[in-house]
Design an enzyme around this catalytic site. Structure first.
Site, short mmCIF file in Angstrom:
data_model
loop_
_atom_site.label_atom_id
_atom_site.label_comp_id
_atom_site.label_asym_id
_atom_site.label_seq_id
_atom_site.Cartn_x
_atom_site.Cartn_y
_atom_site.Cartn_z
N HIS A 1 17.77 21.43 126.42
CA HIS A 1 17.65 20.14 125.69
C HIS A 1 18.36 21.27 124.47
CE1 HIS A 1 14.69 19.44 122.26
NE2 HIS A 1 14.62 18.27 122.89
N ASP B 1 12.50 28.55 128.04
CA ASP B 1 11.77 28.58 127.33
C ASP B 1 11.09 27.03 128.21
OD1 ASP B 1 11.66 25.18 126.29
OD2 ASP B 1 13.68 24.93 126.17
N GLN C 1 8.23 22.18 128.56
CA GLN C 1 7.72 21.37 129.89
C GLN C 1 7.14 21.81 130.48
OE1 GLN C 1 8.69 18.43 129.39
NE2 GLN C 1 9.53 18.04 126.73
N LYS D 1 3.22 19.61 123.50
CA LYS D 1 3.01 19.07 124.95
C LYS D 1 1.91 19.50 125.38
CE LYS D 1 8.07 19.53 123.41
NZ LYS D 1 8.11 17.66 123.53
N CYS E 1 17.46 14.41 124.06
CA CYS E 1 18.24 15.56 123.11
C CYS E 1 18.55 16.14 123.96
CB CYS E 1 16.61 16.48 122.72
SG CYS E 1 15.73 15.90 121.25
#
Ligand code: PLP
Length: 405
Positions: A123, A200, A203, A226, A363
């Site tokens: 991203h 990261d 997600q 999220k 993104c």
């Protein structure tokens, strides 16, 4: 609990019509809806204990401080962190990654001639902060290439590690394609090569169990919104010894021990990295969201979502000219294009039918460029989605494609 037992009353926003049709919300990778337990936690905070934290002597300040620090404990337990001192509250994943890139630059741990390794799947939030760091320090940004099936080229990754890599900054799950990277193996390889690792987890937090001790990374960032919590709250987990050694980034209240005009001494982590009044209500609501998820069980949620993604892929694959992106064992998101149809037109027609999906580059412009496309249509799933939602997605996509052809 699954497949249909999540009561709609838990998520009041879902109980509405859009353009006269039942809302089918499939934009969960962008942000999730919030359960009543989270909305009530926010409301309770403002109704009963709203106050600034840590410095107050009065009852409300103590209650708010306790609730905020209990939320930190909930996050630490959820992540299997060694200590709550490793949990820094941020405003989200982007803030967490920027914090790490800035403290690494400030510390002098990354300098000219060093390399920062990211992947094609990242991203923009896990690309641009590292580009800024490289511009400042003279380090070089290296990128793990992506295979045609949307997985990372592991041989190229191992070759790249033979360079002078100081940090690997890697997404666990791709927001664009749903690719699940083999993070355990990749972290092990990067650590053996002497690199730091930042994961990261934007997600993965709502779909996969996270155990920072077994992962073996140095930093991990995710966003509350999220994982069914509000926007404006997130977490950076960092290894205690590193947080202790690295310098602060932002200065202000809370992050100090003592200030004189001549000199300031800094507070211990995590406070050293939480300058200013934090998002107190957000942290408390995040803890409520984590409790909600854990009550259902993250493994059960993942199994349920996997069933939905597979069913969606099967139903959509009946559409002539459809192309899916990402490997078959994806998590959270299903990205596709239909030949001759612009993703934006498809998304607009789906919205007219009450189906909320995301279209565009997600993104991830460099990833789109790698595949020679400008974007995709992405359906992304959460614990409250059902097979009925999948049917609506497939039927409405069929219909929209018929109208656009
Ligand atoms: N990383 C990934 C993989 C994401 O999907 C996102 C948001 O979509 C981010 C980072 C940035 O998250 P936020 O905007 O909440 O900081």
């Amino acid at each position: 609990m699954f497949p249909t037992e999540i009561p709609l009353s838990d998520f009041p926003i879902l109980d509405q019509s859009i353009h006269g049709r039942r809302l089918v919300y499939l934009d969960n990778a962008a942000t999730t809806q919030k359960p009543m337990a989270v909305l009530e936690a926010s409301r309770r905070y403002y109704e009963s204990i709203n106050s600034n934290i840590h410095r107050g002597t009065h009852q409300l300040a103590r209650a708010a401080t306790d609730a905020y620090e209990n939320a930190r404990q909930t996050v630490a337990k959820h992540l299997y962190a060694e200590s709550a001192d490793e949990v820094i509250f941020t405003s989200g994943t982007t803030a967490g990654i920027n914090l790490v890139s800035n403290i690494l630059a400030l510390s002098g741990r990354i300098t000219a001639g060093d390399e920062v390794l990211i992947s094609t799947l990242e991203h923009h939030s896990n690309i641009v902060p590292w580009q800024i760091l490289c511009q400042r320090t003279g380090a070089t940004l290296k990128v793990i290439p992506c295979e045609e099936d949307g997985s990372l080229d592991q041989e190229a990754f191992l070759r790249l590690l033979k360079g002078n890599v100081k940090i690997l900054a890697l997404t666990w799950v791709s927001n664009a394609f749903g690719t699940v990277n083999p993070v355990h193996e990749m972290i092990r390889a990067a650590k053996s090569a002497g690199a730091l690792v930042l994961i990261d987890a934007a997600q993965s937090s709502a779909h996969l169990p996270i155990d920072v001790q077994s992962l073996g990374a140095d930093f991990l960032a995710f966003s509350g919104h999220k994982i069914y919590a509000p926007t404006g709250i997130g977490v950076l987990w960092g290894r205690a010894s590193l947080l202790h050694d690295l310098p602060p980034w932002q200065g202000g209240g809370e992050m100090i021990k003592e200030v004189t005009f001549a000199h300031t001494t800094y507070n211990d982590p995590p406070f050293k990295y939480e300058a200013g009044t934090p998002n107190i209500e957000g942290a408390i609501a995040l803890a409520a969201a984590i409790d909600y998820v854990n009550n259902i069980g993250i493994k059960a949620i993942h199994a349920h979502e996997t069933t939905l993604i597979r069913a969606a892929e099967k139903a959509l694959s009946l559409i002539p000219g459809i192309r899916f992106f990402g490997p078959a064992d994806r998590s959270g998101s299903l990205s596709f294009l239909v030949e001759g149809i612009h993703h934006y037109d498809l998304g607009t027609l789906l919205d007219q039918m009450g189906v909320a999906v995301r279209t565009g580059h997600h993104c991830c412009q460099p990833l789109m460029a790698r595949f020679g496309i400008t974007g995709t249509t992405r359906a992304s799933f959460a614990l409250y989605n059902t097979l009925q939602d999948v049917e609506a997605l497939a039927e409405c996509t069929q219909k929209a494609v018929g109208m656009l052809r």
